[in-house]
Enzyme design. Structure first.
Site, mmCIF file in Angstrom:
data_model
loop_
_atom_site.group_PDB
_atom_site.id
_atom_site.type_symbol
_atom_site.label_atom_id
_atom_site.label_comp_id
_atom_site.label_asym_id
_atom_site.label_seq_id
_atom_site.Cartn_x
_atom_site.Cartn_y
_atom_site.Cartn_z
ATOM 1 N N ALA A 1 -9.592 5.378 4.976
ATOM 2 C CA ALA A 1 -9.448 6.571 5.836
ATOM 3 C C ALA A 1 -10.735 7.377 5.966
ATOM 4 O O ALA A 1 -11.457 7.606 5.004
ATOM 5 C CB ALA A 1 -8.347 7.490 5.356
ATOM 6 N N GLY A 2 -10.979 7.784 7.192
ATOM 7 C CA GLY A 2 -12.097 8.680 7.477
ATOM 8 C C GLY A 2 -13.366 7.987 7.932
ATOM 9 O O GLY A 2 -14.256 8.626 8.486
ATOM 10 N N LYS B 1 0.882 -1.169 0.000
ATOM 11 C CA LYS B 1 0.000 0.000 0.000
ATOM 12 C C LYS B 1 0.918 1.217 0.000
ATOM 13 O O LYS B 1 1.700 1.413 0.940
ATOM 14 C CB LYS B 1 -0.888 0.003 1.241
ATOM 15 C CG LYS B 1 -1.727 1.276 1.356
ATOM 16 C CD LYS B 1 -2.509 1.328 2.673
ATOM 17 C CE LYS B 1 -2.946 2.761 2.951
ATOM 18 N NZ LYS B 1 -3.521 2.934 4.288
ATOM 19 N N GLY C 1 -7.919 9.318 10.251
ATOM 20 C CA GLY C 1 -8.109 9.438 11.696
ATOM 21 C C GLY C 1 -9.225 10.402 12.084
ATOM 22 O O GLY C 1 -9.498 10.615 13.254
ATOM 23 N N ASN D 1 -9.212 1.469 10.285
ATOM 24 C CA ASN D 1 -8.286 1.270 11.401
ATOM 25 C C ASN D 1 -8.757 2.017 12.650
ATOM 26 O O ASN D 1 -9.234 1.408 13.593
ATOM 27 C CB ASN D 1 -6.865 1.700 11.020
ATOM 28 C CG ASN D 1 -5.891 1.521 12.167
ATOM 29 O OD1 ASN D 1 -6.090 0.658 13.030
ATOM 30 N ND2 ASN D 1 -4.869 2.327 12.229
ATOM 31 N N THR D 2 -8.658 3.363 12.624
ATOM 32 C CA THR D 2 -8.953 4.159 13.829
ATOM 33 C C THR D 2 -10.288 3.791 14.487
ATOM 34 O O THR D 2 -10.339 3.614 15.704
ATOM 35 C CB THR D 2 -8.952 5.661 13.483
ATOM 36 O OG1 THR D 2 -7.726 5.953 12.817
ATOM 37 C CG2 THR D 2 -9.072 6.524 14.723
#
Lengths: 255, 368
Positions: free
Chosen positions: A184-185, A97, A158, A206-207
């Site tokens: 993301a987001g 990635k 994040g 992830n976050t």
């Protein structure tokens, strides 16, 4: 109904990709990966400690998943290329990635450098998944350069703000032939479902999982949401009408 | 370009009045915001904001978890040399202090590196007194050849250098620069730095900028708390960090909150900085600089450090020795300052895990 996603010759039945940063410990991360039923897990090479048996994060990633090392920390194409080669040389496979971020304030990716790195690494035989700011032209260049899938951000990393770049991502989904993975987001399971309903091929989270009060159940929730969103998409969502249809149409007298 | 221009503007502000005029309502308004202005930052450093430390802490914890996760990066300092050409009244390495000076040989560096690496530490910061002759670039480059075998990130905290000198060290594997302004009040600065090149306030002030320009991946700045009004010093440190971040987007800018520790001279801090004050400075800085690294060193006591962990800290040192050769011979010679937290790396790791934080030992990979 068989509905699998193929990237780099690997057939995936799960469309949820998982990140490994931000967990309170490796054990929790491992459990979350298991409950998520994810088959693609990304790990930052910068965090991989090959010298330590106990601290090596790779040892805590289940064997059945495809490891997707990422180039977190790279500020230029050149650094991303060097990190990718190091990952491959460390035995982490040939998926990569690409993350090129030269902005420490918002952590937004540099599309131009990402295109350059994609081209070099795809030629070297890597399965390249570039992380990018949603932009059709940049995505086309990445596709042309040999990207195996493209990973636009839904909102700044994040931020847990959801699919703020919706229109741009929709255009990419409609126009780009390789799979689109929204990365993301995404802050809530419902937002992962939303991305899937739009026709995204997969999402990376992830976050939202790692920093939840209960990451393991949250991983489960995302697993269900992604499957549900995908099923909704495949089942053909009805067109959204702005107004209710009047039961007595205005032109009814025409017969 | 220089932060000095901005500093001159800042110095025209009537700080006492501005801080005193902040009301509870002002603080409440700032706490509702996502992006803080310089004025908002000042509001959070005011005496009025002391009534809102819990709210600030909750918000700081939330933002930090969101951006950094439940993680804490660990590092250790490695002292290479205590030769120094400056007089700094608060530092034991000051040229006026008479003690046998020492610089590690390459064999000794390797010995120290092995001991640190055996603790599981992957990130180190190289420290020295400020002497271009003893901690020269040639010596540092030699040291890097040895250290790169053991560590994945190597930072620098030595005498300020020119841009080209930093570039040379970056090319040889240095990725971080720590340089403390000590005090942003030029008059106080002149009074405590009485001999040596460190007297050049502006050259020191521009040091982090030269480092960022030279390609350092991270730059860490601080004011030594206790030398002047901590509210004002913390405000200027935050603005300095924001200036660096705005102008050098590629560099990760971090801040620390070092309080003056007992040292070999008879220097007494001018201002008492309480635990409460330090916490307020830390929280206000986190809310103003949501993505900045924040470091807390072993200057602070174990009890206090444990409480700070969830408040916005992202990097901690552990088991530190502030003595040249101190890992090999723990009781040797002169330390730069006394440390308060003497727990081992293993103990700190266990503590972090118990508190729900993953100790991160490795977070970079040297590419050069």
């Amino acid at each position: 109904m068989k509905d699998s996603l193929v990237i780099g010759g690997v057939e995936l039945s799960s469309r949820l990709f998982i990140g490994t940063g931000k967990y309170a410990d490796h054990h929790q991360m491992k459990e979350a990966i298991t409950t998520s039923e994810s088959q693609v897990v990304t790990v930052a090479l910068r965090r991989v400690d090959m010298d330590s048996e106990a601290d090596n994060i790779v040892n805590d990633i289940p064997d059945h998943v495809t490891l997707m090392p990422n180039t977190s920390g790279a500020r230029t194409a050149d650094e991303a290329i060097r990190i990718a080669r190091l990952a491959k040389a460390s035995g982490m496979g040939n998926w990569i990635k690409i993350e090129v971020i030269s902005d420490s304030k918002y952590l937004l990716p540099d599309n131009q450098e990402t295109v350059k790195a994609t081209e070099v690494l795809a030629k070297e035989g890597f399965i390249v998944l570039p992380y990018m700011s949603p932009d059709l032209m940049a995505a086309k260049q990445m596709e042309q350069a040999g990207a195996s899938a493209i990973m636009p951000l839904g909102a700044p990393i994040g931020s847990n703000k959801g699919i703020r770049m919706k229109e741009m991502i929709q255009i990419m989904i409609d126009e780009i032939k390789v799979p689109i993975v929204v990365d993301a987001g995404i802050g809530k399971p419902s937002e992962a479902a939303e991305a899937m309903e739009m026709g995204a091929d997969a999402v990376l989270v992830n976050t939202a999982i790692a920093t939840a009060d209960d990451p393991i159940n949250m991983a489960h929730a995302f697993n269900l949401a992604v499957r549900s969103g995908r099923l909704g998409y495949l089942s053909g969502l009805g067109p959204i009408s702005k107004k209710a249809h009047a039961s007595s149409p205005l032109t009814g007298f025409l017969g | 370009m220089s932060f000095y221009t901005k500093l001159k503007e800042i110095n025209t502000l009537s700080f006492d009045e501005l801080f005193e005029n902040v009301t509870n309502r002002d603080v409440e308004k700032v706490l509702k915001k996502d992006r803080l202005s310089e004025q908002d930052f000042m509001t959070l450093l005011s005496p009025a904001a002391e009534n809102y430390l819990e709210e600030m802490a909750q918000k700081s914890h939330e933002i930090t978890t969101q951006h950094f996760g439940k993680t804490m990066q660990l590092f250790l300092p490695l002292y290479l040399s205590d030769y120094c050409v400056n007089t700094c009244k608060y530092c034991s390495f000051s040229v006026d202090n008479d003690f046998p000076r020492r610089r590690l040989s390459m064999e000794e560096i390797e010995q120290e590196a092995k001991i640190i690496a055996d603790m599981g530490i992957k990130h180190i910061i190289l420290l020295s007194g400020e002497s271009r002759m003893h901690s020269s670039n040639a010596y540092l480059k030699e040291s890097l050849k040895v250290l790169k075998k053991y560590f994945s990130s190597i930072g620098l905290e030595i005498q300020p250098l020119d841009t080209e000198e930093y570039q040379e060290l970056v090319d040889h594997g240095i990725d971080g620069l720590t340089v403390y302004q000590e005090v942003y009040n030029e008059e106080i600065y002149a009074g405590i730095h009485t001999k040596g090149p460190k007297r050049d306030f502006k050259y020191r002030l521009d040091t982090p900028e030269r480092g960022a320009f030279a390609g350092m991946r991270s730059v860490n700045i601080a004011a030594l708390l206790g030398l002047d009004d901590w509210r004002k010093e913390s405000f200027i440190t935050g603005l300095h960090a924001a200036y660096l971040q705005d102008n050098y987007l590629e560099t990760e800018v971090g801040v620390s909150f070092p309080r003056i520790r007992p040292n070999a001279g008879d220097f007494q801090p001018k201002v008492d900085v309480t635990d409460k004050n330090l916490v307020q400075a830390l929280l206000a800085s986190r809310l103003f600089l949501p993505r900045s690294g924040i470091t807390i060193s072993t200057r602070e006591t174990p009890e206090f450090r444990d409480q700070l962990i969830p408040l916005g800290v992202t990097k901690m040192s552990a088991a530190s020795s502030t003595v040249v050769g101190g890992y090999t011979e723990p009781d040797a010679t002169q330390s730069q300052f006394e440390i308060s937290d003497e727990r081992s790396v293993k103990e700190v790791k266990e503590l972090l895990l118990a508190k729900g934080y993953q100790p991160v030992m490795k977070d970079w990979h040297i590419l050069s």
